[in-house]
Design an enzyme around this catalytic site. Structure first.
Site, PDB file in Angstrom:
ATOM      1  N   SER A   1       0.858  -1.182   0.000  1.00  0.00           N
ATOM      2  CA  SER A   1       0.000   0.000   0.000  1.00  0.00           C
ATOM      3  C   SER A   1       0.895   1.233   0.000  1.00  0.00           C
ATOM      4  O   SER A   1       1.564   1.523   0.993  1.00  0.00           O
ATOM      5  CB  SER A   1      -0.912   0.007   1.232  1.00  0.00           C
ATOM      6  OG  SER A   1      -1.808  -1.081   1.185  1.00  0.00           O
TER       7      SER A   1
ATOM      8  N   LYS B   1      -7.183   0.934  -3.371  1.00  0.00           N
ATOM      9  CA  LYS B   1      -6.842   0.503  -2.009  1.00  0.00           C
ATOM     10  C   LYS B   1      -7.155   1.608  -1.003  1.00  0.00           C
ATOM     11  O   LYS B   1      -7.598   1.338   0.119  1.00  0.00           O
ATOM     12  CB  LYS B   1      -5.362   0.117  -1.933  1.00  0.00           C
ATOM     13  CG  LYS B   1      -4.901  -0.350  -0.540  1.00  0.00           C
ATOM     14  CD  LYS B   1      -5.674  -1.577  -0.056  1.00  0.00           C
ATOM     15  CE  LYS B   1      -5.286  -1.987   1.365  1.00  0.00           C
ATOM     16  NZ  LYS B   1      -3.979  -2.625   1.463  1.00  0.00           N
TER      17      LYS B   1
ATOM     18  N   LYS C   1      -1.401   4.887   8.560  1.00  0.00           N
ATOM     19  CA  LYS C   1      -0.648   5.285   7.364  1.00  0.00           C
ATOM     20  C   LYS C   1      -1.567   5.402   6.163  1.00  0.00           C
ATOM     21  O   LYS C   1      -1.489   6.365   5.391  1.00  0.00           O
ATOM     22  CB  LYS C   1       0.452   4.259   7.088  1.00  0.00           C
ATOM     23  CG  LYS C   1       1.158   4.443   5.734  1.00  0.00           C
ATOM     24  CD  LYS C   1       2.176   3.343   5.463  1.00  0.00           C
ATOM     25  CE  LYS C   1       1.533   2.013   5.133  1.00  0.00           C
ATOM     26  NZ  LYS C   1       1.004   1.957   3.761  1.00  0.00           N
TER      27      LYS C   1
END
Length: 294
Positions: free
Chosen positions: A98, A172, A240
């Site tokens: 990611s 994502k 994050k």
């Protein structure tokens, strides 16, 4: 049929079972991990172990990168003795980490300069999906690159080509915003049941099969009931991703108020020292925010 040789970089919580599934599917795998001890399980299944990322990539037809963040991927792929530099023209780089959308776009550009194909293909489904080869795989890149990597990706889950380079990572971010907000809402609901005098486990059971039902309600809700926050997806990585999603939204001129609120809850959780716990541990933060009366 000869299957392409695969270099697998990063065999952590997610990468290890993903690489294991490639081996089970018959792909030749050469792996590297920053902590070499994590490679032993793959070696016993027939994987070759490389001392460096470039050593893993040397001669590989497909390179898979499953590392923690964008800067780490950049360094391992394109830094001194980087893995991508060891690939022959025509090889395929698949970044399944990611990372920010802009990072994926730049990685695709750097690969094209070296006559390499590139896919950004982040995943959803957690450690369980990685073990069961049932991951949702969101793939950005050129159609020809997707077709080249389809068989490899299908050994780990369900790949869907969503658009050009960067759109896998964008997908994502959409996923992570929805996951984070759903975890927060599940935690709020179970806390309400707990403090209101109901049996939270019975509430959890009663709502299955209704509109509330989902993998998050079932799996993460059960983790909350059990107070079992062994990390499948650590909260620090959830934070994050929400930060990255909000930064991308800001670039597009969007205000996402639910995303901002959920991000602040995960930030408080990490600041309280729970960053290594599973993101279902957010219920601990809600309990801290709502202490029982003395």
């Amino acid at each position: 049929m000869n299957l392409p040789s695969v270099a697998f970089i990063g065999t952590g919580i997610m990468g290890l079972p993903m690489a294991r599934n490639l081996l089970h599917a018959g792909f030749p795998v050469r792996a590297w991990n920053r902590s070499p001890g994590k490679l032993q399980a793959l070696a016993t299944l027939g994987a070759a172990v490389a001392p460096t990322p470039a050593g893993a990539a040397d001669g590989a037809q497909v390179l898979i990168c499953m590392l923690s963040d964008g800067p780490t991927c950049d360094e391992v792929l394109f830094g001194e003795n980087g893995a991508a530099l060891a690939l022959a023209p025509g090889a395929l780089v698949i970044v399944m980490s990611s990372i920010p959308v802009d990072t994926a776009v730049e990685q695709a550009r750097l690969c094209a300069e070296r006559r390499l194909r590139y896919l950004d293909a982040p995943v959803s489904g957690g450690e369980r999906g990685a073990r069961e080869a049932s991951l949702a795989i969101m793939v950005g890149g050129e159609t020809a690159a997707f077709e080249q990597g389809r068989e490899v990706l299908a050994a780990m889950g369900r790949p869907v080509h969503v658009g050009p380079a960067g759109t896998g990572e964008l997908s994502k971010l959409v996923n992570q915003l929805i996951v984070a907000s759903t975890i927060a809402t599940v935690a709020e609901g179970l806390l309400l049941a707990e403090r209101g005098g109901a049996d939270p486990a019975k509430v959890h059971e009663a709502l299955m099969g209704g509109f509330v039902d989902s993998p998050i309600w079932r799996q993460h809700g059960q983790r909350m009931l059990n107070n079992d926050f062994t990390p499948g997806g650590p909260a620090k990585w959830q934070l994050k991703d929400t930060r990255t999603a909000l930064a991308q939204a800001q670039k597009l001129g969007l205000d996402l108020p639910v995303g901002r609120l959920v991000d602040s809850l995960f930030a408080a959780m990490v600041e309280a020292g729970d960053g290594e716990l599973d993101h279902a541990g957010l219920i601990r933060q809600l309990r801290r925010n709502n202490p029982l009366p003395e």
